[in-house]
Design an enzyme around this catalytic site. Structure first.
Site, PDB file in Angstrom:
ATOM      1  N   ASP A 130      37.251  40.245  38.562  1.00  0.00           N
ATOM      2  CA  ASP A 130      36.618  38.936  38.615  1.00  0.00           C
ATOM      3  C   ASP A 130      36.252  38.584  37.170  1.00  0.00           C
ATOM      4  OD1 ASP A 130      35.462  36.547  39.289  1.00  0.00           O
ATOM      5  OD2 ASP A 130      34.254  37.346  40.916  1.00  0.00           O
TER       6      ASP A 130
HETATM    7  C1  BGC Z   1      34.425  33.839  40.763  1.00  0.00           C
HETATM    8  C2  BGC Z   1      35.861  34.031  41.221  1.00  0.00           C
HETATM    9  C3  BGC Z   1      36.756  33.077  40.490  1.00  0.00           C
HETATM   10  C4  BGC Z   1      36.612  33.325  38.997  1.00  0.00           C
HETATM   11  C5  BGC Z   1      37.460  32.413  38.150  1.00  0.00           C
HETATM   12  C6  BGC Z   1      34.297  33.923  39.252  1.00  0.00           C
HETATM   13  O1  BGC Z   1      33.013  33.561  38.847  1.00  0.00           O
HETATM   14  O2  BGC Z   1      33.595  34.830  41.354  1.00  0.00           O
HETATM   15  O3  BGC Z   1      35.959  33.848  42.608  1.00  0.00           O
HETATM   16  O4  BGC Z   1      38.083  33.243  40.912  1.00  0.00           O
HETATM   17  O5  BGC Z   1      35.257  33.109  38.617  1.00  0.00           O
HETATM   18  O6  BGC Z   1      36.959  31.115  38.198  1.00  0.00           O
END
Ligand code: BGC
Length: 728
Positions: free
Chosen positions: A221
């Site tokens: 993530d």
């Molecule tokens: C989120 C993810 C997301 C990523 C990219 C993170 O803060 O938890 O679900 O895909 O950011 O935006």
């Protein structure tokens, strides 16, 4: 030959949304972007919290809506459309679906997740993955694992016992990985049992690749990696977004011999293989997509996501009914959640316009209350709404949560609707009893008014075409058929995880264990507002002639479903299984299969539901494996988890391992094994004939019995060995 330093660079992003080009391997940059219910492609400023704009793309209903359709075919079709949009926009991997279990309604990100049950979550996420990947575009199933809250999400330790982890929190992921083969998995921010998910060898290597055979790559993530060297060793392949210092640390570790080349080679190979698939499908991609067609699909989808929670017959409305529409949500829809998944829709339809078009004239409307911070309303807004309500035949009250109430990044602190909305509803009810509440929310809200209004329509978040879908349901152009995949409780205190959510700096203990959602409410016999799986229709369905047969493949369930009403409708048929004589802790019943069937009035159809053998297992913490108990299994089939219409039982031949008895085995366990009863009989005489005393002894370990009867363990052990040998 690509040099190892170039390979190291592919273990991280080159910027916010791209993997780096590896020139000597002929690999270009590839874009990975959110997701999941639309493409969020940023072309100017980048962020992962939904601040900056992105190019227009179709905003389908988020997972909370999609899940309520229980319709895998529909999700597959949405996936195909998402894949097409990714291709047209040059996106190689769409970051989703999210499929964490809804452990508590307060989780700020529940709108992005499917269910409180791993089977529904797993089946529906699989369908979406299949659809997207059918277009040659990758998915990233997230957030692996146990990211069931937003509070302190970047460091909180989810503390979960082994069986609960396997049976509830990993089970849906296992289904997606083994049945839909996602190209990538995204690890979560949090720790799981003491170790960050990004550094968790157990999750990323032993379970994901070892047990489930995952052959794609694992990305982090955004910002979930603390130490890229540790993460690579644990099984992570790609850190996102770019992090130069972490990349330098890998180079230094390689020079110092703290990470071997093979580990880097392996991560590189996994990422490269998948990115090449994406590059190939983007090569000849069209540069546009069917905007109108996808909008129409978004509407068709939304129609199946709406749940009619209650209805005393006021719905569907006749077009000549004089309605008053109250609530800004009717004019300015709340149609998706806040944070990284925010999509810039290609268009946005609202319910008020759709109602106006359906009835053929203007209808009375009053915004009533503020739905977003900074919104300015006339001082008379509340009274104006009550005034139009007084004059109407039926009041359509559009209530719900504003964007700031629920979001990625934080949890809600209440399950209630905002106080001013509840106050307005009271004042409306005082002047007009004919109120229909239409809800817009990403996760359950309490509905203490449910039996004082004439109908409640749960509209969740329905994407860019949800407005007309709501109008069609209200007026019966569409017969509602969605069912909730999360229980709506009477009180927050009733939620099984209430005492253990969201924990504190020492971690969050999943103290309710297996008893998540309906599993917990049913075990405690707690009354709920609307049970898991509930949803009404304008027609009625009859269930009959259930047969259940058991074989090597599992259970074959079949029944007849009849449309007993006077309009065509779709029913979501749910099969729950229980094991009444189980020797292990069990929840009262678990969803083990479901099917949807669309029937004309009076029509009957045979519905088959297969429950694969592996679905019948429980996770044995003694064997660290799935075990299917032998014995009688009860299958109850119905319209919701608390509206079970038919039931039947079948004998299942399980695969329980024969475990040798030890001095720690209890007297009862030993007496259940032929041969042991006779051997133990002489020792039992010390306790006489008293049945209560004998009952007490049953839970005594053999070592204690041996001691009380004046024998020595050295003498007893050979007898134990001999009796065990006879069992093999
Ligand atoms: C989120 C993810 C997301 C990523 C990219 C993170 O803060 O938890 O679900 O895909 O950011 O935006």
């Amino acid at each position: 030959m690509t040099d190892i330093h170039a390979k190291i660079s592919l273990t991280g992003g080159v910027d916010f949304w791209h993997t780096p080009a590896i020139e000597d391997a002929g690999l270009p940059e590839v874009m990975l972007t959110d997701g999941p219910h639309g493409v969020r492609k940023q072309s100017a400023a980048s962020d992962h919290v939904g601040i900056n704009d992105s190019v227009p793309a179709t905003c389908f209903p988020p997972a909370v809506g999609l899940a309520s359709s229980w319709n895998a075919e529909l999700l597959d079709a949405v996936g195909v459309a998402l894949g097409e949009e990714c291709r047209a926009l040059g996106v190689g991997v769409l970051l989703g679906p999210g499929m964490n279990i809804k452990r508590n309604p307060l989780c700020g990100r529940n709108f992005e997740y499917f269910a409180e049950d791993p089977l529904v979550a797993g089946e529906l996420a699989s369908a979406l993955v299949r659809g997207i990947q059918s277009q040659g575009i990758g998915t990233s199933v997230k957030h692996f694992a146990a990211n069931n809250q937003e509070t302190d999400r970047m460091r909180r330790d989810s503390q979960i016992d082994e069986r609960t982890l396997r049976e509830v929190y990993l089970r849906g992921f296992a289904k997606v990985v083994t049945s839909a083969r996602p190209w990538t998995i995204m690890c979560s921010y949090n720790k799981v049992n003491g170790t960050y998910a990004s550094e968790n060898h157990f999750l990323l290597t032993e379970v994901l690749r070892g047990d489930w055979g995952f052959d794609g790559f694992v990305m982090s993530d955004w910002g979930a990696v603390h130490d890229r060297v540790k993460a690579l060793k644990a099984g992570l392949d790609l850190e996102m977004p770019a992090h130069t210092a972490h990349e330098e640390a890998v180079r230094a570790a390689l020079a110092a011999g703290d990470i071997d080349e093979a580990t880097i080679e392996q991560a590189y190979a996994r990422v490269e293989r998948i990115l090449r698939l994406a590059v190939a499908s983007l090569e000849d991609a069209p540069d546009s997509f069917d905007v109108d067609g996808h909008h129409a699909l978004a509407r068709r989808t939304a129609e199946q996501c709406i749940v009619l929670l209650s209805n005393d017959g006021v719905l569907p409305l006749a077009r000549e009914t004089r309605v008053a529409v109250v609530g800004e949500f009717a004019r300015t829809p709340r149609y998706q959640g806040a944070g990284s998944s925010r999509v810039n829709p290609t268009r946005l339809d609202n319910a008020l316009d759709a109602i106006t078009a359906l009835v053929g004239h203007e209808v009375a409307f009053a915004p009533g209350f503020v739905t977003a911070p900074g919104q300015e309303l006339a001082a008379s807004a509340h009274d104006d709404a009550v005034a139009i309500a007084r004059d109407a035949d039926v009041v359509l009250a559009f209530l719900g949560l504003g964007e700031s109430h629920e979001s990625e990044g934080y949890d809600r602190d209440t399950c209630d609707l905002p106080a001013e909305q509840l106050a307005l509803l009271e004042d409306i009810l005082a002047v007009n009893a004919n109120v229909v509440v239409v809800l817009s929310n990403g996760s359950s809200v309490l509905v203490p008014f449910a039996d004082r209004v004439r109908a409640v329509v749960e509209g969740w978040l329905l994407g860019q075409a949800g407005g007309p879908a709501i109008a069609d349901v209200l007026y019966g152009v569409v017969n509602p058929s969605g069912k909730i995949t999360e229980t709506i409780p009477h009180r927050l205190e009733d939620v099984p995880s209430f005492l253990h959510f969201p924990g504190d700096v020492s971690g969050v203990r999943y103290g309710e264990g297996l008893f998540v959602g309906y599993r917990g409410y049913d075990a405690a016999g707690t009354a709920v507002a609307f049970p898991f799986g509930h949803g009404l229709s304008y027609t009625t369905f009859g269930y009959s002639d259930l047969t259940v047969s058991s074989g090597d493949a599992g259970l074959a369930v079949a029944l007849t479903v009849t449309n007993t009403g006077d309009r065509a409708g779709r029913e979501v048929v749910q099969a729950y299984v229980s094991v009444p004589d189980s020797k292990v802790v069990r929840v009262p019943r678990e969803l083990k299969g479901f099917a949807t069937v669309t029937l004309e009035p009076g029509e009957s159809r045979r519905v088959d539901i297969a429950v694969p053998a592996e679905e019948l297992g429980y996770w044995s913490v003694i064997d660290h494996a799935w075990v299917v108990e032998s014995g009688s299994y009860t299958v109850e089939v119905g319209s919701s988890s608390r509206d079970l219409r038919v039931s039947a039982s079948a004998e299942v031949v399980g695969n329980e391992p024969v475990r040798p008895l030890t001095l720690e085995s209890t007297v009862a366990e030993a007496m259940a094994v032929p041969g042991f009863d006779a051997a133990l009989a002489p020792m039992m005489t010390v306790f006489g004939e008293d049945p209560d005393l004998i009952r007490m002894m049953e839970s005594m370990p053999l070592a204690a019995l041996v001691g009380f009867s004046g024998q020595s363990e050295d003498v007893f052990q050979p007898l134990l060995d001999e009796l065990n040998a006879a069992q093999r």
